[in-house]
Design a protein around this motif. Structure first.
Motif, PDB file in Angstrom:
ATOM      1  N   ALA A  84       1.170  -1.043   0.441  1.00 38.31           N
ATOM      2  CA  ALA A  84      -0.311   0.082  -0.154  1.00 38.31           C
ATOM      3  C   ALA A  84       0.896   1.072  -0.029  1.00 38.31           C
ATOM      4  O   ALA A  84       1.825   1.210   0.715  1.00 38.31           O
ATOM      5  CB  ALA A  84      -1.043   0.229   1.454  1.00 38.31           C
ATOM      6  N   GLN A  85       0.351   1.936  -0.605  1.00 36.35           N
ATOM      7  CA  GLN A  85       1.115   3.378  -0.297  1.00 36.35           C
ATOM      8  C   GLN A  85       0.020   4.755  -0.751  1.00 36.35           C
ATOM      9  O   GLN A  85      -1.316   4.274  -0.920  1.00 36.35           O
ATOM     10  CB  GLN A  85       2.105   3.857  -2.044  1.00 36.35           C
ATOM     11  CG  GLN A  85       1.232   3.607  -2.674  1.00 36.35           C
ATOM     12  CD  GLN A  85       1.888   1.713  -3.148  1.00 36.35           C
ATOM     13  OE1 GLN A  85       3.004   1.436  -2.872  1.00 36.35           O
ATOM     14  NE2 GLN A  85       1.004   1.108  -4.122  1.00 36.35           N
ATOM     15  N   THR A  86       0.348   5.744   0.529  1.00 37.72           N
ATOM     16  CA  THR A  86      -0.459   6.976   0.566  1.00 37.72           C
ATOM     17  C   THR A  86       0.262   8.216   0.735  1.00 37.72           C
ATOM     18  O   THR A  86       1.356   8.001   1.352  1.00 37.72           O
ATOM     19  CB  THR A  86      -1.541   6.712   2.022  1.00 37.72           C
ATOM     20  OG1 THR A  86      -1.905   5.248   1.408  1.00 37.72           O
ATOM     21  CG2 THR A  86      -1.669   7.499   2.114  1.00 37.72           C
ATOM     22  N   PHE A 127      -8.400  14.770  -2.945  1.00 36.20           N
ATOM     23  CA  PHE A 127      -8.947  13.911  -4.151  1.00 36.20           C
ATOM     24  C   PHE A 127      -8.359  12.500  -3.427  1.00 36.20           C
ATOM     25  O   PHE A 127      -7.672  12.161  -4.849  1.00 36.20           O
ATOM     26  CB  PHE A 127      -9.003  15.132  -4.851  1.00 36.20           C
ATOM     27  CG  PHE A 127     -10.005  16.370  -4.465  1.00 36.20           C
ATOM     28  CD1 PHE A 127     -10.745  16.943  -4.473  1.00 36.20           C
ATOM     29  CD2 PHE A 127      -8.925  17.750  -4.719  1.00 36.20           C
ATOM     30  CE1 PHE A 127     -11.600  18.025  -4.390  1.00 36.20           C
ATOM     31  CE2 PHE A 127      -9.005  18.608  -4.326  1.00 36.20           C
ATOM     32  CZ  PHE A 127     -10.073  19.270  -4.366  1.00 36.20           C
ATOM     33  N   ALA A 128      -9.475  11.723  -4.058  1.00 37.05           N
ATOM     34  CA  ALA A 128      -9.618  10.408  -3.991  1.00 37.05           C
ATOM     35  C   ALA A 128      -9.800  10.005  -5.378  1.00 37.05           C
ATOM     36  O   ALA A 128     -10.721  10.986  -6.054  1.00 37.05           O
ATOM     37  CB  ALA A 128     -10.783   9.885  -3.310  1.00 37.05           C
ATOM     38  N   ALA A 129      -9.158   9.893  -6.093  1.00 34.01           N
ATOM     39  CA  ALA A 129      -9.251   8.920  -7.333  1.00 34.01           C
ATOM     40  C   ALA A 129      -9.086   7.681  -8.020  1.00 34.01           C
ATOM     41  O   ALA A 129      -8.456   7.586  -6.756  1.00 34.01           O
ATOM     42  CB  ALA A 129      -8.766  10.219  -8.005  1.00 34.01           C
ATOM     43  N   GLY A 130      -9.911   6.857  -8.793  1.00 33.57           N
ATOM     44  CA  GLY A 130      -9.661   6.049  -9.791  1.00 33.57           C
ATOM     45  C   GLY A 130      -8.878   6.075 -10.265  1.00 33.57           C
ATOM     46  O   GLY A 130      -8.054   6.469 -10.998  1.00 33.57           O
ATOM     47  N   GLY A 151      -7.800   1.866  -5.983  1.00 28.17           N
ATOM     48  CA  GLY A 151      -8.382   0.682  -6.599  1.00 28.17           C
ATOM     49  C   GLY A 151      -7.239   0.071  -6.840  1.00 28.17           C
ATOM     50  O   GLY A 151      -6.371   0.078  -6.334  1.00 28.17           O
ATOM     51  N   SER A 152      -6.605  -1.198  -7.678  1.00 34.50           N
ATOM     52  CA  SER A 152      -6.345  -2.081  -8.317  1.00 34.50           C
ATOM     53  C   SER A 152      -5.124  -1.778  -9.204  1.00 34.50           C
ATOM     54  O   SER A 152      -3.789  -2.177  -9.164  1.00 34.50           O
ATOM     55  CB  SER A 152      -6.932  -3.561  -8.875  1.00 34.50           C
ATOM     56  OG  SER A 152      -7.060  -2.856 -10.071  1.00 34.50           O
ATOM     57  N   GLU A 153      -5.232  -0.448  -9.383  1.00 30.05           N
ATOM     58  CA  GLU A 153      -4.331  -0.435 -10.257  1.00 30.05           C
ATOM     59  C   GLU A 153      -3.467   1.377  -9.776  1.00 30.05           C
ATOM     60  O   GLU A 153      -2.236   2.054 -10.167  1.00 30.05           O
ATOM     61  CB  GLU A 153      -3.928   0.456 -11.607  1.00 30.05           C
ATOM     62  CG  GLU A 153      -5.273  -0.531 -12.274  1.00 30.05           C
ATOM     63  CD  GLU A 153      -4.212  -1.936 -12.510  1.00 30.05           C
ATOM     64  OE1 GLU A 153      -2.912  -1.704 -13.705  1.00 30.05           O
ATOM     65  OE2 GLU A 153      -5.089  -2.834 -12.476  1.00 30.05           O
ATOM     66  N   ALA A 154      -3.759   1.231  -8.134  1.00 28.84           N
ATOM     67  CA  ALA A 154      -3.021   2.560  -7.459  1.00 28.84           C
ATOM     68  C   ALA A 154      -1.699   2.316  -6.988  1.00 28.84           C
ATOM     69  O   ALA A 154      -1.215   3.221  -8.173  1.00 28.84           O
ATOM     70  CB  ALA A 154      -3.137   2.387  -5.915  1.00 28.84           C
ATOM     71  N   ALA A 155      -0.847   1.079  -7.356  1.00 23.73           N
ATOM     72  CA  ALA A 155       0.424   1.225  -7.303  1.00 23.73           C
ATOM     73  C   ALA A 155       1.128   2.338  -7.900  1.00 23.73           C
ATOM     74  O   ALA A 155       1.622   2.486  -8.131  1.00 23.73           O
ATOM     75  CB  ALA A 155       0.901  -0.044  -6.711  1.00 23.73           C
ATOM     76  N   PRO A 186      -4.544   0.752   0.126  1.00 24.70           N
ATOM     77  CA  PRO A 186      -4.533  -0.162  -0.505  1.00 24.70           C
ATOM     78  C   PRO A 186      -6.411  -0.954  -0.422  1.00 24.70           C
ATOM     79  O   PRO A 186      -6.486  -1.677  -0.398  1.00 24.70           O
ATOM     80  CB  PRO A 186      -3.569  -0.829   0.026  1.00 24.70           C
ATOM     81  CG  PRO A 186      -4.043  -0.484   1.872  1.00 24.70           C
ATOM     82  CD  PRO A 186      -3.942   1.036   1.281  1.00 24.70           C
ATOM     83  N   LYS A 187      -6.813  -0.152   0.733  1.00 23.02           N
ATOM     84  CA  LYS A 187      -8.664  -0.503   0.319  1.00 23.02           C
ATOM     85  C   LYS A 187      -8.675  -2.081   1.383  1.00 23.02           C
ATOM     86  O   LYS A 187      -9.467  -2.956   0.595  1.00 23.02           O
ATOM     87  CB  LYS A 187      -8.934  -0.781  -0.398  1.00 23.02           C
ATOM     88  CG  LYS A 187      -9.553   1.002  -0.962  1.00 23.02           C
ATOM     89  CD  LYS A 187     -10.939   1.741  -1.822  1.00 23.02           C
ATOM     90  CE  LYS A 187     -10.651   0.297  -3.571  1.00 23.02           C
ATOM     91  NZ  LYS A 187     -12.179   0.866  -4.293  1.00 23.02           N
ATOM     92  N   VAL A 188      -7.811  -2.488   1.901  1.00 20.36           N
ATOM     93  CA  VAL A 188      -7.728  -3.942   2.313  1.00 20.36           C
ATOM     94  C   VAL A 188      -9.175  -3.997   2.791  1.00 20.36           C
ATOM     95  O   VAL A 188      -9.251  -5.421   3.162  1.00 20.36           O
ATOM     96  CB  VAL A 188      -5.946  -3.862   3.111  1.00 20.36           C
ATOM     97  CG1 VAL A 188      -5.537  -4.101   2.393  1.00 20.36           C
ATOM     98  CG2 VAL A 188      -6.711  -3.508   4.506  1.00 20.36           C
TER      99      VAL A 188
END
Length: 382
Positions: free
Chosen positions: A4-6, A38-41, A62-66, A85-87
């Protein structure tokens, strides 16, 4: 499990006099202090281009965040960036395992599973402003997993990390609130709080009171995956707020609790003067039938009505960017001193309630009233 990254979000109304400094110096929280993120996908690249030069940034989901994080960091070296990572979507925290960690037998090489520190360091290496510690969903009633998460996080010597607590909304109500605040105050890292609810948790007056109390009492707390209420959190002491410009990004949804209507592609837009949300076609058909919507003064609308957007790809993106611009305008209007920020938010709520009163008279619709969360803020502050 993908690391995860943030990064953290923004705070304007921070009051150092009532907050203890974290025991571990954290450059990341200072880098994003005073900003709204802002949260984005999948639309992260378009949003990043729109935010260029604004001083704010993005929480990638989402799955492509990394992968998005790595590519965006190369293009925008100074923009605050994070990957959520939305685990918590698939994992519930337990006393023994508060974090969603890879098992040793998941490793193709047979090597030991990555530690919490290694997961956080991987995020920082990929360009995250702050690394997110992947806590699972905090279910109602049992504080043990939260205590374990805080204690384990406090053992980390890494500096630029944050603990995201995806909690059931009941933790901010009644007798649970005092316990929740007491535990998260023990964290030596910034704590971001997201609420799970089938709708909007802050439509409940007790939960909104708890939400306000949380940010008034917890040092360097962050409002995570929220909506306009993030501005209220910042005004009452939050270090930052992550606002979603789409419905799916404004709340966390455990086991599909948050209902959406994917068949309707019209963008859900924020109406700034009334402080309300609605899909643009719904607003045209239900609210602004006899009295037009007030023109929006944000940078993208330039006086045009916020209900104008259709369901074309171009209008969907434009509607989402309208939401971004509207919240950027509000965050810039908020005063930076704590008392000024709180008064700005009080006036913002009062103005929205008064605007709804005028609108329902003009539209001859006496049953219209502000959103429940706006009424709750009004009853708290005015």
């Amino acid at each position: 499990m993908t690391p995860a990254q943030t990064i953290t979000l923004n705070q304007i109304g921070h009051d150092p006099s009532r907050r203890g400094a974290p025991s571990t110096p954290n450059r990341g929280i200072e880098e994003i202090r005073g900003k709204v993120l802002f949260a984005a996908g999948e639309d992260a690249y378009a949003v990043a281009a729109h935010l260029r030069g604004s001083g704010t940034g993005i929480v990638l989901t989402g799955s492509e965040a990394a992968g998005q994080l790595r590519r965006l960091r190369a293009t925008y070296p100074k923009m605050p960036l994070i990957a959520d990572p939305k685990v918590y979507q698939d994992y519930t925290a337990t006393l023994e395992r508060p974090f969603a960690m890879p098992d040793a037998d998941d490793q193709l090489s047979g090597l030991p599973a990555a530690s919490l520190a290694e997961i956080a360091q991987a995020q920082l290496d990929q360009g995250a402003t702050l690394a997110v510690l992947p806590m699972g969903y905090l279910a109602p009633g049992d504080a043990g997993p939260l205590r374990s998460a805080v204690a384990e996080a406090n053992e980390l010597s890494l500096r630029d990390v944050m603990l995201v607590v995806p909690a059931d909304w009941s933790w901010l109500r009644g007798s649970h609130l005092k316990q929740f605040i007491a535990i998260v105050r023990q964290s030596t890292h910034p704590v971001a709080v997201a609420l799970n609810n089938k709708g909007n948790a802050l439509d409940d007056a007790a939960c909104l009171h708890g939400y306000r109390s949380l940010f008034e009492q917890v040092p360097n707390a962050i409002a995570w995956r929220t909506d306009h209420n993030g501005l209220g959190a910042v005004a009452h002491g939050a270090a930052a707020a992550v606002i979603g410009f789409r419905a799916s990004l404004r709340h966390i949804s455990v086991e599909g609790d948050f209902s959406r209507s994917p068949e309707n592609k019209h963008p859900q837009v924020f109406v700034p003067d009334l402080m309300m949300w609605g899909k643009s076609d719904f607003l045209r058909a239900t609210y602004f039938t006899t009295v037009p919507a007030a023109g929006c003064t944000c940078g993208g609308c330039k006086g045009a009505a916020p209900d104008r957007f259709r369901d074309t790809p171009a209008d969907i993106l434009a509607g989402n960017l309208h939401n971004v611009d509207a919240f950027l305008a509000d965050s810039r209007a908020m005063l930076t001193d704590p008392a000024g920020a709180r008064e700005w938010w009080r006036q913002r709520i009062l103005t929205a309630v008064q605007a709804m009163e005028r609108f329902k008279l003009e539209a001859q619709r006496p049953r219209l009233k502000p959103r429940a969360d706006i009424e709750n803020w009004f009853n708290e502050l005015v």
